[in-house]
Design a protein around this motif. Sequence first.
Motif, short mmCIF file in Angstrom:
data_model
loop_
_atom_site.label_atom_id
_atom_site.label_comp_id
_atom_site.label_asym_id
_atom_site.label_seq_id
_atom_site.Cartn_x
_atom_site.Cartn_y
_atom_site.Cartn_z
N ARG A 95 38.15 37.96 17.20
CA ARG A 95 37.61 37.18 18.32
C ARG A 95 38.09 35.73 18.25
O ARG A 95 38.41 35.13 19.27
CB ARG A 95 36.09 37.25 18.32
CG ARG A 95 35.59 38.59 18.85
CD ARG A 95 34.20 38.90 18.37
NE ARG A 95 33.70 40.15 18.91
CZ ARG A 95 34.02 41.34 18.47
NH1 ARG A 95 34.89 41.48 17.49
NH2 ARG A 95 33.49 42.43 19.00
N GLU A 107 36.92 34.56 29.78
CA GLU A 107 36.06 35.70 30.10
C GLU A 107 36.97 36.90 30.27
O GLU A 107 37.91 36.87 31.08
CB GLU A 107 35.27 35.43 31.37
CG GLU A 107 34.37 36.57 31.76
CD GLU A 107 33.62 36.29 33.03
OE1 GLU A 107 32.55 35.66 32.93
OE2 GLU A 107 34.10 36.67 34.11
N ILE A 108 36.71 37.95 29.54
CA ILE A 108 37.53 39.16 29.63
C ILE A 108 36.72 40.20 30.41
O ILE A 108 35.58 40.50 30.06
CB ILE A 108 37.90 39.70 28.23
CG1 ILE A 108 38.72 38.64 27.47
CG2 ILE A 108 38.67 41.00 28.35
CD1 ILE A 108 39.03 39.01 26.05
N ARG A 109 37.34 40.72 31.46
CA ARG A 109 36.68 41.73 32.30
C ARG A 109 37.28 43.10 32.01
O ARG A 109 38.48 43.24 31.84
CB ARG A 109 36.88 41.39 33.77
CG ARG A 109 36.15 40.15 34.18
CD ARG A 109 36.30 39.89 35.68
NE ARG A 109 35.86 38.54 35.97
CZ ARG A 109 36.67 37.51 36.09
NH1 ARG A 109 37.96 37.66 35.95
NH2 ARG A 109 36.19 36.31 36.34
N PHE A 110 36.40 44.09 32.00
CA PHE A 110 36.82 45.47 31.77
C PHE A 110 36.49 46.30 33.01
O PHE A 110 35.46 46.11 33.63
CB PHE A 110 36.08 46.07 30.57
CG PHE A 110 36.35 45.34 29.29
CD1 PHE A 110 37.46 45.64 28.52
CD2 PHE A 110 35.50 44.33 28.86
CE1 PHE A 110 37.72 44.96 27.34
CE2 PHE A 110 35.74 43.65 27.68
CZ PHE A 110 36.86 43.97 26.92
N GLY A 111 37.37 47.21 33.34
CA GLY A 111 37.13 48.09 34.48
C GLY A 111 37.80 47.59 35.74
O GLY A 111 38.56 46.63 35.74
N ASP A 112 37.49 48.23 36.82
CA ASP A 112 38.07 47.94 38.12
C ASP A 112 37.41 46.69 38.71
O ASP A 112 36.19 46.63 38.85
CB ASP A 112 37.84 49.14 39.04
CG ASP A 112 38.51 49.00 40.38
OD1 ASP A 112 39.09 47.93 40.66
OD2 ASP A 112 38.47 49.97 41.16
N PRO A 147 31.51 45.36 37.06
CA PRO A 147 32.48 45.45 35.95
C PRO A 147 31.86 44.81 34.70
O PRO A 147 31.04 43.91 34.80
CB PRO A 147 33.68 44.64 36.45
CG PRO A 147 33.12 43.71 37.46
CD PRO A 147 31.92 44.40 38.07
N SER A 148 32.23 45.32 33.55
CA SER A 148 31.70 44.72 32.32
C SER A 148 32.63 43.60 31.87
O SER A 148 33.81 43.58 32.21
CB SER A 148 31.56 45.78 31.22
OG SER A 148 32.79 46.38 30.96
N PHE A 149 32.07 42.65 31.14
CA PHE A 149 32.86 41.51 30.70
C PHE A 149 32.24 40.91 29.44
O PHE A 149 31.08 41.15 29.13
CB PHE A 149 32.97 40.45 31.80
CG PHE A 149 31.64 39.91 32.25
CD1 PHE A 149 31.07 38.82 31.65
CD2 PHE A 149 30.95 40.55 33.27
CE1 PHE A 149 29.84 38.34 32.06
CE2 PHE A 149 29.72 40.08 33.69
CZ PHE A 149 29.16 38.97 33.08
N GLU A 205 31.13 35.51 22.18
CA GLU A 205 31.39 36.61 21.24
C GLU A 205 31.87 36.09 19.89
O GLU A 205 31.50 36.62 18.85
CB GLU A 205 32.42 37.58 21.82
CG GLU A 205 31.86 38.51 22.84
CD GLU A 205 30.81 39.44 22.27
OE1 GLU A 205 31.04 40.06 21.22
OE2 GLU A 205 29.73 39.53 22.88
#
Length: 157
Positions: A95, A110-115, A121-123, A129
């Motif tokens: 991290r 900020e890291i976004r996951f998903g569409d 979306p998750s982030f 972190e």
Amino acid sequence: MSVENEQYVLIMERLKADFPDLAAQLDQELKLGRAVSGQKLRREERYERATRLEEAHLPALGKTDVAVVPYSGEERVELIREALLTLAETMYASRQAALKLTTERGMEQEIRFGDPEEENPSFIHLREETDRARVVLETVRDLLFESIDEMQSEGAR
């Protein structure tokens, strides 16, 4: 039950409740035992193995042969300690490296996951972190060193 065996049981119960995958992986490793050269076997272990090999009409264990022996209570606790510390250190370092990279390159932290078109979306926020991982690492270090100190003081009694 020895102090090490009690510690092992308590640690594994907690890991099974909180981190079942990690507990299963550690449990599997511990069940496999450790590889030891025939030369490094303790005298009792060497005698026991020699007796079993002779009874099975197999050749004697040589100095260059490798035997698998079970972990002692102390070794099991130490293996768990090392695994937890390595996991916490890796978690923090990865991290921290990602945060440093995004900061140096002026990237979004900020890291976004998903569409991105999805409603939820998750982030993750890298700074949060990284801070959380640092706290986890400090906690793991404190707990592990506290456990070592407790074991040594109980052994002195």
